[in-house]
Motif scaffolding. Structure first.
Motif, PDB file in Angstrom:
ATOM      1  N   GLU A 100       0.819  -1.211   0.000  1.00  0.00           N
ATOM      2  CA  GLU A 100       0.000   0.000   0.000  1.00  0.00           C
ATOM      3  C   GLU A 100       0.857   1.268   0.000  1.00  0.00           C
ATOM      4  N   ILE A 101       2.072   1.191   0.516  1.00  0.00           N
ATOM      5  CA  ILE A 101       2.984   2.336   0.438  1.00  0.00           C
ATOM      6  C   ILE A 101       3.399   2.561  -1.010  1.00  0.00           C
ATOM      7  N   PRO A 128      11.942 -12.432  -0.717  1.00  0.00           N
ATOM      8  CA  PRO A 128      10.957 -12.866  -1.720  1.00  0.00           C
ATOM      9  C   PRO A 128      10.897 -11.978  -2.950  1.00  0.00           C
ATOM     10  N   PHE A 129      11.443 -10.758  -2.859  1.00  0.00           N
ATOM     11  CA  PHE A 129      11.361  -9.816  -3.976  1.00  0.00           C
ATOM     12  C   PHE A 129      12.743  -9.481  -4.527  1.00  0.00           C
ATOM     13  N   GLU A 164      12.518  -3.636 -11.090  1.00  0.00           N
ATOM     14  CA  GLU A 164      11.882  -4.958 -11.022  1.00  0.00           C
ATOM     15  C   GLU A 164      11.613  -5.337  -9.569  1.00  0.00           C
ATOM     16  N   ARG A 165      12.543  -4.997  -8.700  1.00  0.00           N
ATOM     17  CA  ARG A 165      12.352  -5.288  -7.270  1.00  0.00           C
ATOM     18  C   ARG A 165      11.132  -4.544  -6.729  1.00  0.00           C
ATOM     19  N   LYS A 168       5.415  -4.611  -5.147  1.00  0.00           N
ATOM     20  CA  LYS A 168       4.053  -4.091  -5.312  1.00  0.00           C
ATOM     21  C   LYS A 168       3.043  -5.223  -5.546  1.00  0.00           C
ATOM     22  N   GLU A 169       3.455  -6.236  -6.319  1.00  0.00           N
ATOM     23  CA  GLU A 169       2.558  -7.352  -6.618  1.00  0.00           C
ATOM     24  C   GLU A 169       2.360  -8.257  -5.409  1.00  0.00           C
ATOM     25  N   SER A 170       3.361  -8.320  -4.543  1.00  0.00           N
ATOM     26  CA  SER A 170       3.253  -9.021  -3.260  1.00  0.00           C
ATOM     27  C   SER A 170       2.855 -10.491  -3.416  1.00  0.00           C
TER      28      SER A 170
END
Length: 474
Positions: A285-286, A314-315, A322-323, A328-330
């Motif tokens: 959300e940030i 995980p990212f 890309e990171r 953002k996609e989580s």
């Protein structure tokens, strides 16, 4: 006459003025000889102090946060304290040692080099460096975070530093780095912290080595307790990551540092810095510029927990954009997480993309995973066992958890599993209790923290009460 250093003070724009009296209780109070505006006449006054609020003669109160403070000498009045802003000064004389110790937590001192000896550079940041220093008076070791004033050009950055100092002053918890003093020179602002020489959490995780379930969740529980305290003070940290988590030497507990992006919670979401944090640990959300609350910190802790359990972020991506997009996609690959059912449920609850469904710090700490661990380690005496049996009686016919959930049963291997938990004088009586329960093995298959029933149409409470009464008396 106004002190020249006060004119150049980094904190001049953030010094408060006299306000109507609202406080009714104070920590210390005493009668002093006071002088206002340096060349004013001396008079007696009743001073009261509560944290950073100073009251004179029960008339007005002054928030002395970021006022310059120093000790002064008067040939007639002796030793005193001078509080000074760009518009106002106050000197008071008498027994001032205790008052100085109180006030220096909220005020700005100017004699850093007289009090501290720099020993070693230990880190560097955007606006300055971090050094290990030794106090010349008590010889204790501290860490000092320096800020070069000419590099903090914008009013927002200046306000951000003042906010960071104010938030640190308001927090008092074993899991938060302790700010001791603030100093200012013509060129620098110095923040003096407790010195923690142990490694940060990233030193372990960057090796790509995963931690066991028990170790990882003990660490996250410790951090959740600290974050719960922070949130209860109405504060968001917003930059929780392994680099900002240090291990305290003597207790091996973990300490949260760097409140540079922290802020007070605002319902309207209008923070000083709204889109901030470290990509790879930010709540989505940030990154999507949505209104957010304290649950952004829980998401960051969830990422840290995932990283501890899998050995990788995980990212992770070498490409910065890309990171951010992955963050953002989580999306998480939970197949890499090899933990018990309850442990996985807690992790997923902390990492929920929807903040409305994400756990708060309190909800995470009350999760059944931690409650289960507490029950496993809480059995120390027969009377405590009785309490556990009584408290879990209403769960007696609940279905068994998945096979990989952590628990142990009182069965044929129970002596090997449980004997070390109890004192020698109680072991014989627990053996007798084991046998009594095993005698009813067609009725019960139970473990210490949560009894499970495998039969129906039996008066469980009656049988349970008989067992408890039989072995309750010492």
């Amino acid at each position: 006459m106004i002190n020249q250093c006060s004119k150049k003070s980094f904190f001049s724009c953030f010094q408060m003025k006299w306000q109507p009296l609202t406080l009714r209780s104070f920590e210390i109070q005493e009668v002093f000889q006071i002088i206002t505006n340096l060349k004013g006449k001396c008079q007696k006054a009743h001073l009261k102090l509560y944290k950073q609020f100073l009251c004179i003669n029960d008339k007005e109160q002054l928030d002395v946060s970021n006022y310059q403070i120093s000790k002064v000498e008067n040939k007639i009045l002796g030793q005193g304290i001078r509080l000074q802003s760009i518009e106002f000064s106050l000197e008071f004389y008498g027994s001032i040692d205790k008052w100085f110790e109180y006030l220096k937590l909220y005020c700005i001192q100017t004699n850093f080099t007289q009090k501290y000896q720099v020993q070693k550079l230990v880190g560097a940041g955007t606006y300055g460096k971090v050094y290990r220093v030794k106090n010349k008076i008590d010889y204790n070791i501290y860490a000092v975070k320096t800020f070069e004033k000419q590099l903090i050009n914008s009013l927002d950055d200046q306000e951000g530093l003042v906010k960071e100092i104010g938030l640190l002053r308001s927090l008092d918890h074993r899991g938060i780095i302790k700010l001791h003093e603030v100093y200012e020179s013509e060129q620098f602002v110095f923040l003096v912290f407790e010195f923690l020489q142990n490694k940060n959490l990233n030193d372990t995780l960057e090796k790509g080595v995963s931690l066991g379930e028990s170790q990882a969740y003990n660490i996250i529980k410790d951090l959740l307790e600290t974050v719960l305290y922070i949130h209860e003070q109405g504060i968001l940290h917003r930059d929780l990551k392994p680099d900002n988590i240090l291990q305290r030497n003597e207790t091996q507990k973990y300490v949260i540092i760097d409140f540079g992006l922290a802020d007070n919670y605002r319902e309207d979401g209008q923070y000083l810095f709204k889109k901030c944090g470290t990509p790879g640990y930010c709540a989505p959300e940030i990154l999507w510029n949505q209104i957010y609350d304290q649950k952004v910190d829980i998401y960051s802790l969830g990422v840290i927990l995932y990283e501890m359990l899998t050995g990788q972020n995980p990212f992770y991506s070498k490409n910065y954009d890309e990171r951010i997009m992955l963050n953002k996609e989580s999306k998480f690959d939970y197949s890499k997480v090899k933990v018990s059912y309850n442990a996985l449920d807690l992790l997923q609850g902390m990492l929920h993309k929807n903040p409305q469904k994400r756990f708060s710090a309190k909800e995470a700490l009350n999760h059944r995973y931690f409650q289960q661990q507490k029950q496993h380690h809480h059995v120390q005496s027969l009377s405590q066992l009785s309490d556990t049996l009584m408290n879990t009686g209403n769960q007696i016919s609940s279905p068994r958890q998945e096979a990989y959930t952590n628990f142990f049963e009182i069965g044929q291997s129970s002596n090997r599993q449980t004997r070390h938990l109890y004192s020698p004088k109680l072991s014989q009586r627990f053996d007798e209790l084991d046998k009594e329960i095993l005698h009813h093995h067609n009725v019960y298959s139970c473990h210490i923290s949560n009894l499970k029933c495998v039969a129906q149409n039996i008066n469980h409470d009656q049988i349970l009460q008989k067992l408890i009464k039989k072995y309750q008396k010492v």
